[in-house]
Write an enzyme that holds these catalytic residues in place. Structure first.
Site, PDB file in Angstrom:
ATOM      1  N   SER A   1       2.628  -6.423   7.180  1.00 47.40           N
ATOM      2  CA  SER A   1       1.193  -6.478   7.502  1.00 47.40           C
ATOM      3  C   SER A   1       0.406  -7.165   6.392  1.00 47.40           C
ATOM      4  CB  SER A   1       0.638  -5.059   7.706  1.00 47.40           C
ATOM      5  OG  SER A   1       1.280  -4.437   8.799  1.00 47.40           O
TER       6      SER A   1
ATOM      7  N   GLY B   1       4.394  -4.092   3.996  1.00 44.05           N
ATOM      8  CA  GLY B   1       4.715  -5.418   3.464  1.00 44.05           C
ATOM      9  C   GLY B   1       4.501  -6.540   4.471  1.00 44.05           C
TER      10      GLY B   1
ATOM     11  N   PRO C   1       9.396  -4.270  -1.075  1.00 41.76           N
ATOM     12  CA  PRO C   1      10.566  -3.900  -0.269  1.00 41.76           C
ATOM     13  C   PRO C   1      10.280  -4.112   1.216  1.00 41.76           C
ATOM     14  CG  PRO C   1       9.965  -2.137  -1.805  1.00 41.76           C
ATOM     15  CD  PRO C   1       8.867  -3.142  -1.859  1.00 41.76           C
TER      16      PRO C   1
ATOM     17  N   ALA D   1      10.604  -3.259   5.245  1.00 43.01           N
ATOM     18  CA  ALA D   1      10.721  -2.067   6.111  1.00 43.01           C
ATOM     19  C   ALA D   1      10.725  -0.800   5.265  1.00 43.01           C
ATOM     20  CB  ALA D   1      11.975  -2.148   6.974  1.00 43.01           C
ATOM     21  N   ALA D   2       9.660  -0.651   4.488  1.00 37.34           N
ATOM     22  CA  ALA D   2       9.660   0.390   3.449  1.00 37.34           C
ATOM     23  C   ALA D   2       8.516   1.390   3.562  1.00 37.34           C
ATOM     24  CB  ALA D   2       9.594  -0.294   2.079  1.00 37.34           C
TER      25      ALA D   2
ATOM     26  N   ASP E   1      -1.928  -2.014  10.720  1.00 37.39           N
ATOM     27  CA  ASP E   1      -2.198  -2.006   9.273  1.00 37.39           C
ATOM     28  C   ASP E   1      -2.817  -3.313   8.763  1.00 37.39           C
ATOM     29  OD1 ASP E   1      -1.351   0.560   8.733  1.00 37.39           O
ATOM     30  OD2 ASP E   1       0.681  -0.019   8.165  1.00 37.39           O
TER      31      ASP E   1
ATOM     32  N   MET F   1       5.411   0.441   3.246  1.00 36.95           N
ATOM     33  CA  MET F   1       4.391  -0.068   2.312  1.00 36.95           C
ATOM     34  C   MET F   1       3.558  -1.200   2.911  1.00 36.95           C
ATOM     35  SD  MET F   1       6.176  -0.073  -1.404  1.00 36.95           S
ATOM     36  CE  MET F   1       4.610  -0.637  -2.111  1.00 36.95           C
TER      37      MET F   1
ATOM     38  N   LYS G   1       0.843  -1.207   0.000  1.00 34.15           N
ATOM     39  CA  LYS G   1       0.000   0.000   0.000  1.00 34.15           C
ATOM     40  C   LYS G   1       0.870   1.246   0.000  1.00 34.15           C
ATOM     41  CE  LYS G   1       0.856   1.482   4.383  1.00 34.15           C
ATOM     42  NZ  LYS G   1       1.582   2.722   4.660  1.00 34.15           N
TER      43      LYS G   1
END
EC number: 2.7.1.148
Length: 287
Positions: free
Chosen positions: A103, A101, A94, A96-97, A136, A99, A10
């Site tokens: 979650s 990921g 990616p 720890a970005a 999230d 976004m 996201k």
């Protein structure tokens, strides 16, 4: 039995922090948008009572420190499932970005467990399990375009984002979400994103109205410490992005484009300037 699921990332089209609560949590008002870039997860039942997690990403733990493992264990215990589960996580998002990921993977794990063991858990109940894993996760179960309030757990579905191309670029830095929030003086913020205006722009399907309201108050902390974020945003705008913004607490930056060719040229420019190696052109994912 074997099933395969996608875990979609996201971006935050708008991110406001209203205040820091007495309990230390921050009250947020955000607009979340799922993108088509995703991880792929394969689920397979096994006879012995185990959880076996494997992944192509060396940096990820494959034990109880991983949210996927925690999600599987939660439902196994809750529904007294004695058969085991084997999960393979093909990581494309990616790490720890900003976004979601991790979650998204946890959300897919809950959905996968529900399907493969035919638990028949309704979506709203899955989202309740999700909030125990992370703020999230319920959104990643819901997907699409949504207003997120409270500490991120109050979700309202919104009109879908209009078609466009989203360029994602994650610079090679690690940003601590905890550090960002600790250094954000939420109660002293002078300017706040026009989240209500963006909701209206989504209703009107106005990409212009959405992009001109893109703002993230967490940039006030992260950009100062990591100038590369501002450099990537400037590069995207130079290359024709309608607007560009950091997602979540960073460090991923995204830009909105109307043409795929422009997005791809901007991606090349970011790579050539060595601002980021992890660069992707994707689109909004609407349910």
């Amino acid at each position: 039995m074997k099933i395969e699921l996608q875990a979609y990332g996201k971006v935050n089209l708008g991110l406001d922090v209203l205040r820091r609560r007495p309990d230390g949590y921050h009250e947020v008002k955000m607009i979340m948008q799922t993108v088509k870039l995703h991880d792929t997860m394969t689920f397979d039942t096994v006879d012995e009572d185990v959880i076996v997690l494997s992944t192509n990403a060396d940096e990820l733990p494959v034990n109880e420190d991983n949210l996927v493992y925690k999600a599987c264990r939660m439902l196994k215990q809750e529904y007294q499932i004695t058969r085991g589960i084997r999960v393979f996580l093909q990581k494309e998002l990616p790490v720890a970005a900003g976004m979601a990921g991790g979650s998204a993977d946890a959300a897919a794990a809950l959905i996968g467990m529900n399907k493969i063991f035919d638990l028949q858990i309704p979506k709203h109940k899955l989202m309740e399990y999700g909030v125990k894993l992370g703020a999230d996760v319920p959104y990643c179960i819901m997907k699409g375009t949504a207003l997120s309030e409270g500490i991120g757990e109050k979700l309202t579905a919104l009109a879908p984002m209009p078609d466009c191309y989203i360029l994602l670029a994650k610079p090679p830095i690690a940003v601590s979400t905890k550090m960002v929030y600790e250094n954000l003086h939420a109660n002293e913020l002078k300017e706040h994103p026009d989240i209500d205006g963006m909701v209206m722009a989504l209703e009107e399907q106005s990409l212009q109205g959405i992009t001109e309201r893109m703002e993230n108050v967490l940039e006030t902390v992260t950009e100062v410490r990591y100038p590369v974020i501002a450099e990537i945003k400037a590069c995207m705008k130079e290359c024709g992005a309608m607007n560009s913004l950091m997602s979540g607490s960073g460090p991923t930056v995204f830009g909105i484009f109307t043409e795929k060719e422009k997005a791809e040229k901007a991606a090349d420019a970011i790579r050539n300037r060595k601002l980021a190696k992890q660069v992707f052109v994707t689109q909004p994912y609407n349910v």
